[in-house]
Design a protein around this motif. Sequence first.
Motif: not given
Length: 474
Positions: A316-317, A320-325, A344, A346, A396
């Motif tokens: 998960r680290d 590096g997900l931002s929530g949009s992938e 984390r 989309k 992504d």
Amino acid sequence: MPRRKSGKQHFENIEVLDAGAKGKSIAKAPDGKVIFLPNAVPGDVVDVQTFKKRKAYYEGKAINFHTLSQKRTEPECRHFGVCGGCKWQNMAYEHQLFYKQKEVINNLTRIGHITLPEVLPIIGSKKHYYYRNKMEFSFSDSRWLSQEEIESQAAIGNKNALGFHIPGMWDKILDIEHCHLQADPSNAIRNAVKQFAIRNDLEFFNTRHQTGFLRTMMIRTSSTGELMVLIQFFKDHVAKRELLLDYISGAFPEITSLLYVINTKANDTIYDQDILCYKGKDHINEEMEGLRFKINAKSFYQTNSEQAYALYKLVRDFAGLSGSELVYDLYTGTGTIAQFIANRAKKVIGIESVPDAISAAKENAQHNKIDNVDFFVGDMKHLFNDQFMRIHGRPDVIITDPPRDGMHKDVVQQILNISPKKVVYVSCNSATQARDMALMNAIYKVIKTQAVDMFPQTYHVENVVLLERRETDN
């Protein structure tokens, strides 16, 4: 055809220099050839008897120890050296970690010709023993006999065993008194079942002749305190079967899932067999960060629960997900990584070739109320194609956790065709991981890598690599 030389030679005062693949230590012969030794530790000075010679190396055994390495420690298990399960018990744990990380780096740089900008320290296990949540034991009516027993000329009484296959001897089982890999009540259950079966004349299996009644026993535990026991019978005998299962249930009331299978095949695999629930539930539950995973007898789940959590956090680290992938999780198994990272991302799409695993993944996701994951079953090299992308979108980020053989070259090529920004590659075999990464090197660069020790006392190690797409001049 000329006969191959036997390679039987004797070398004296040889210093053991390193530890290599498959847990074997490495020394150098006077003629410059490498010697692989299964029973030495780096730093030992030994006499060697070789038994096999190849163009570039010998295989041999240390037969006399002049100096013992400071890296040594006293093995915990009385079966060490005979049982093939924990080949590094005689090496102190900090040195095990050193050689595991060294092998990963060597494989990535030598096989993959990969530049490693950042190598993070290997994540060691807090538990050095009693860390496994799954063990499988085999019954045998012709247990392995030690050389001392064979040479004693004394009459050998009971030859029944419940334990592990001797390496290289498919029909011989080492009778285990105490195994240091799985916590109580594992040893108590195994020993009690064996003694009860002997007292009640329940026939132990004979692999060579395909006869007997009791075949295997599997014990699974979980971090939630649940306990599964599965007995595999070679044939059905209702009275004997119920006698044993009732005894197990009464003697160990903490068992929450008592199962059995009737397997009349030539091999012990249960994945094509019907699993029957005798008492309790047909599954146990594992938990991680509030997520619950239903584990049945056929489910794959990492066998070191605590280190599985460390591994998944690392994945998960690295992602590096931002929530949009949109994330693709290749070789998703029962979807544990996909669900672990779902909050984390989309959307997460998991792909796996085993139908039962995908069924479990969907059920677990529903139970965990995760609605942004989808799971699909199919052969990776056929399902993971352009048509699939058109329907479900181009990822992504790709997370891939293939079996020991690594990814099929067609799967690697498809990743290159898709060219997502990031690939997180999880592997239990850094040699095949390095091979695959070499194919990706023109388009992807390694950002960082970190190993995770899932199996203390063994040479096995997991490795996680973050790859990012190289920037083009276009």
